[in-house]
Design an enzyme around this catalytic site. Structure first.
Site: not given
Ligand code: ATP
Ligand code: MG
Length: 178
Positions: A42, A125
């Site tokens: 996504h 991205h």
């Molecule tokens: P995990 O954190 O369990 O390794 P993940 O990063 O895919 O998995 P989330 O942290 O819930 O899951 O993130 C969901 C989406 O939001 C992902 O696309 C992640 O890159 C983005 N994301 C997470 N934290 C941030 C942030 N602080 N700022 C911007 N985007 C974020």
């Protein structure tokens, strides 16, 4: 488990054809990392983080009211962020419609009382691999860009499971209908 909060983000959620292309590109990157699962590919627009369930209608209203046109996104560049240890697919020239959409969503969420938890500039991205080896060579060149006709925005919940993050699309709004 605290069921009173959800981990939420707004994203571009690919349809089957674009997802298949994203999988192809992911599979051209040397497998020196953990590939993102097919169903998880996504592009995040705005990350909200933990949101009280009672506040979800405000998030939905902010997203539903975003007046933005549909557009085409050309993803033409694979890169690595060594510190974050991710391999990603992005755009050498993100279209103004995408940055406009993100600005609009951020502004509407901010007026509804949701601060942006990420102060870093927005860099659109699709994450392809996580935990990549820091000794990766140069990213592979793309044979052809991924052309993504963007016509909707989705609200997604991220649930952490034993196998990693699982995403659930809660709601999708069309673009360009205003
Ligand atoms: P995990 O954190 O369990 O390794 P993940 O990063 O895919 O998995 P989330 O942290 O819930 O899951 O993130 C969901 C989406 O939001 C992902 O696309 C992640 O890159 C983005 N994301 C997470 N934290 C941030 C942030 N602080 N700022 C911007 N985007 C974020
Ligand atoms: Mg994360």
């Amino acid at each position: 488990m605290n069921t009173a909060v959800q981990r939420l983000f707004l994203a571009l959620w690919p349809g089957d054809a674009v997802r298949a292309r994203l999988m192809q590109v992911r599979d051209t990157v040397p497998a020196r990392g953990r590939p993102v699962a097919d169903a998880n590919l996504h592009l995040t627009l705005v990350f909200m983080g933990s949101v009280a369930v009672s506040r979800r209608p405000a998030v939905e209203a902010a997203a539903a009211g975003a007046a933005a046109p549909a557009f085409t996104l050309e993803l033409d560049q694979v890169g690595y962020w060594p510190r974050a240890r991710v391999a990603w697919l992005g755009s050498t020239a993100p279209p103004p419609a995408l940055t406009g959409l993100v600005d609009c969503l951020q502004t509407r969420l901010a007026s509804a009382g949701f601060g942006d938890p990420d102060p870093r500039p927005y860099r659109p991205h699709v994450t392809l691999l996580r935990h990549v080896d820091k000794r990766l060579g140069p990213p592979p060149a793309l044979q052809a860009p991924v052309t993504w006709p963007v016509s909707s925005v989705s609200l997604v919940e991220s649930v952490t499971c034993a196998a990693g993050a699982e995403y659930r699309v809660l709601h999708t709004w069309p673009l360009g209908g205003h």
